[in-house]
Write an enzyme that holds these catalytic residues in place. Structure first.
Site, mmCIF file in Angstrom:
data_model
loop_
_atom_site.group_PDB
_atom_site.id
_atom_site.type_symbol
_atom_site.label_atom_id
_atom_site.label_comp_id
_atom_site.label_asym_id
_atom_site.label_seq_id
_atom_site.Cartn_x
_atom_site.Cartn_y
_atom_site.Cartn_z
ATOM 1 N N HIS A 125 0.744 -0.992 0.039
ATOM 2 C CA HIS A 125 -0.095 0.138 0.183
ATOM 3 C C HIS A 125 0.967 1.378 0.065
ATOM 4 O O HIS A 125 0.526 2.131 -0.650
ATOM 5 C CB HIS A 125 -0.853 -0.084 1.181
ATOM 6 C CG HIS A 125 -1.762 1.078 1.103
ATOM 7 N ND1 HIS A 125 -2.912 1.196 0.831
ATOM 8 C CD2 HIS A 125 -1.541 2.385 2.028
ATOM 9 C CE1 HIS A 125 -3.279 2.499 1.039
ATOM 10 N NE2 HIS A 125 -2.581 3.341 1.989
ATOM 11 N N TYR A 126 2.001 1.267 1.048
ATOM 12 C CA TYR A 126 2.707 2.402 0.756
ATOM 13 C C TYR A 126 3.614 2.537 -0.403
ATOM 14 O O TYR A 126 4.161 3.674 -0.841
ATOM 15 C CB TYR A 126 3.653 2.685 2.400
ATOM 16 C CG TYR A 126 2.552 3.073 3.117
ATOM 17 C CD1 TYR A 126 2.221 4.318 3.283
ATOM 18 C CD2 TYR A 126 1.672 2.103 4.100
ATOM 19 C CE1 TYR A 126 1.088 4.930 4.082
ATOM 20 C CE2 TYR A 126 0.666 2.504 4.958
ATOM 21 C CZ TYR A 126 0.414 3.990 4.876
ATOM 22 O OH TYR A 126 -0.483 4.247 5.761
ATOM 23 N N HIS A 127 4.011 1.225 -0.597
ATOM 24 C CA HIS A 127 4.646 1.332 -2.112
ATOM 25 C C HIS A 127 4.006 2.148 -3.276
ATOM 26 O O HIS A 127 4.433 3.111 -3.983
ATOM 27 C CB HIS A 127 4.900 -0.228 -2.515
ATOM 28 C CG HIS A 127 5.771 -0.508 -3.702
ATOM 29 N ND1 HIS A 127 6.952 -0.395 -3.838
ATOM 30 C CD2 HIS A 127 5.245 -0.237 -5.116
ATOM 31 C CE1 HIS A 127 7.406 -0.642 -5.182
ATOM 32 N NE2 HIS A 127 6.399 -0.652 -5.864
#
Ligand code: MG
Length: 667
Positions: free
Chosen positions: A300-302
């Protein structure tokens, strides 16, 4: 042209019974570079001492300004609103604010808005209130309908927020001794309202709001000065309070780039823009590994990081300074996209590793379309953007990202493919969970062995209890000792062989002070997986090998340590765990969370062995299949005698397939 001139304090009657003073803020003329092209008239009035006329002239300037925009609004007369945004805008008229997707329906913050209302003690709820996520939707509602009530209410809330959320900082010592309870409360509130991440969010969104509302009669010259002074305060706050690292710093940098690009009239605009560019250029090298993985090891943060880097490129393109980003920056963004595409499943969703949430195909298609415009030569991105109508798939199938420790086995790219994504990387940053060796599997249209997800981030004790449940090593598809969390998360890849009939990954993590976990994954004939877990070291105690079962009909048998599914959708599996004598099976309540504050129950199963010897070894055979039921018959045993540091040899037989010897020797 005849102008209506207001002087001094103008009081506007706003929503409800409250009144908010909009004052002409003369200090704005010190903040702006009055020599900026187009501000000649503003400067002249200001120098004459006529700030009222200067403010009128400044508003005229901004209303007719062209050539500067943000990626969100490139043609102001073509903005649209969706149903969800319309609801947020309408709810906001009654002070029901869309603060957080995880807390629906939204809370009401009172007629006299209480910006400190905190109905659930989850930090995110209180932080994100200050992102004002309903402001831009109010702007879209205003533009689409032409109804001034949205603009009137936005101006009211904007001023109300300024009034009730002063930026107060007292340091720890002073905090204890200050007798001023109001000051204390304001300082406490500032930790939420003025956290740099939230400030940066407003910095970005206020560019959007500015474009949407500037045509309103409620956007007065006085309000413009209030807006610009407040905006400047936000930018200065970020410049003095950058987050130290991680995705927060990236967000802040990208948004300072917005600030400097969208308001070049501020004296410091160039340095704001340059700081944003410098940090992004620096951090993309720090936060992204050479294989394209982002160092929080969280899909998700990628994705969020890709979005940040791409937004920065977009605003650079729109405003003519793309050459301030070197080619290496652009190449890295492309690598990040290819990384994400590889670890995603055929339905465009991502594994729920770390704090990831489930994406949707609709959102991802939009992303790939956007990315394909930036990287038109990348055939893989084009393929995904067009659902295969254009572009081509990579020539490889299985693919390893060795620095980030993401390994993808696959026998195809289509819906009917079999795919496994293993996570076994270095120590990850904040959003990473202690889950080394865990995996998710896709088979014939569905994800199996899905990660538990994250559910919630941080807050009071009750919130933390849930957070820790979802983070726990034992609630993944990997091995724990005494069901405790991993003490060290620093996997080494001992072997990665992504081609041939038997593909192999061997990964090892020094999980606990006296216990190392080596996991060997064999992908056999593109049809099934054999996982060997070896726990070795001086530690004595219970070793727990965990698997997370899907919801639904999953019968099992303690007799032969098997689990299988009875699904009608053509995506089933059977698995059997072969462990040492005395191994017991335990079934416990498990959970899966695919979005914030949403969870559903399922089953967590563990195979437990009391370790009083040097090494405990397990073989698990996972056989995906279309049909339901307890089949095929399987058997597995080690051929080698005990754990070897540099080799492994076992024998597996599945159904009518021929007996297979699986082995490797490490260099
Ligand atoms: Mg997890």
């Amino acid at each position: 042209m005849k102008k209506t001139i207001f002087t001094g304090v103008v009081l506007c009657l706003m929503a409800g019974s409250a009144m908010h003073a909009q004052q002409l803020r003369p200090e704005v003329f010190d903040l702006l570079n009055l020599d900026y092209p187009g501000l000649e008239q503003v400067k002249a009035y200001h120098n004459e001492g006529n700030d009222s006329l200067a403010a009128v002239s400044l508003l005229d300037y901004y209303k007719s300004r062209t050539g500067i925009c943000t990626p969100e609004i490139q043609k102001i007369d073509r903005v649209k609103i969706n149903k969800e945004q319309q609801k947020w805008a309408d709810d906001a008229l009654n002070h029901t604010f869309f603060a957080h997707q995880g807390y629906q329906p939204s809370f009401n913050y009172g007629q006299d808005i209480d910006w400190r209302y905190w109905p659930v003690k989850d930090n995110e709820l209180r932080w994100q209130l200050h992102r004002h996520k309903w402001f831009a939707p109010m702007g879209y509602a205003y533009r689409v309908s032409g109804d001034e009530k949205y603009a009137k209410e936005w101006v009211y809330q904007y001023m109300d927020w300024i009034k009730k959320n002063p930026l107060v900082k007292i340091d720890k010592g002073e905090y204890e001794i200050t007798a001023d309870s109001q000051l204390k409360a304001d300082a406490e509130n500032s930790r939420f309202a003025w956290r740099p991440l939230e400030v940066s969010h407003r910095l970005q969104d206020q560019c959007i709001q500015f474009q949407l509302f500037i045509s309103s009669k409620y956007f007065t010259p006085e309000f413009l000065t209030e807006f610009l002074v407040n905006y400047h305060k936000h930018a200065v706050h970020i410049m003095g309070n950058w987050s130290k690292q991680g995705n927060h710093l990236l967000f802040e940098a990208q948004r300072m780039l917005y600030a400097g690009s969208f308001f070049p009239e501020f004296k410091e605009a160039d340095s704001w823009r340059q700081s944003g560019i410098d940090i992004l250029n620096r951090e993309i090298k720090v936060q992204v590994y050479d294989d394209g993985g982002q160092y929080e090891l969280d899909p998700h943060y990628h994705l969020a990081s890709i979005d940040i880097f791409v937004k920065a490129l977009q605003i650079a393109d729109l405003n003519g300074f793309r050459d301030e980003f070197p080619q290496s920056y652009i190449d890295t963004v492309e690598k990040m996209i290819v990384f994400y595409a590889n670890i995603s499943f055929p339905d465009y969703t991502n594994p729920l590793f770390s704090d990831a949430k489930l994406t949707t195909k609709r959102v991802m298609l939009r992303n790939y379309q956007k990315w394909s415009r930036i990287f038109p030569d990348n055939q893989f991105i084009k393929y995904l953007a067009t659902e295969g109508k254009e572009g081509t798939l990579p020539e490889y199938l299985s693919k390893g990202f060795l620095t980030s420790g993401f390994f993808v086995f696959r026998n195809g790219w289509g819906d009917d493919a079999l795919q496994m994504v293993v996570k076994a990387g270095p120590k990850g940053e904040w959003h990473c969970q202690p889950d080394n060796g865990t995996f998710e599997m896709w088979y014939n249209g569905k994800t199996l062995f899905q990660d538990s997800g994250s559910y919630v981030y941080a807050g009071d004790a009750e919130v933390m209890e849930w957070r820790n449940w979802f983070r726990a090593t034992a609630h993944h598809n990997t091995l724990a000792f005494g069901n405790k969390d991993l003490e060290t998360t620093q996997s080494k890849t001992l072997l990665w062989q992504p081609e041939g009939d038997v593909q192999i990954l061997v990964t090892e993590n020094p999980s606990y002070r006296k216990l190392t976990h080596r996991r060997s994954v064999f992908f056999v004939d593109g049809k099934y997986f054999v996982i060997v877990d070896e726990a070795f070291g001086d530690a004595k105690g219970w070793v727990n090998l965990h698997y997370q079962m899907p919801r639904g009909d999953v019968p099992n048998s303690r007799e032969d340590m098997t689990f299988y599914t009875n699904f009608e959708d053509g995506s089933n599996f059977m698995f059997q765990c072969f462990g040492p004598e005395g191994m017991s099976m335990k079934k416990e309540k498990g959970w899966i969370s695919t979005s914030y504050m949403k969870k559903v129950q399922r089953m967590d199963v563990s195979f437990n062995v009391k370790k009083d010897v040097d090494a405990v070894r397990y073989i698990t055979v996972i056989y995906p299949k279309e049909t339901a039921g307890k089949e095929p018959k399987m058997s597995a045993k080690f051929i080698d005698k005990g754990f070897h540091d540099n080799a492994l040899k076992l024998q597996v037989k599945v159904g009518k397939d021929k007996k297979r010897v699986l082995e490797y020797t490490l260099d």
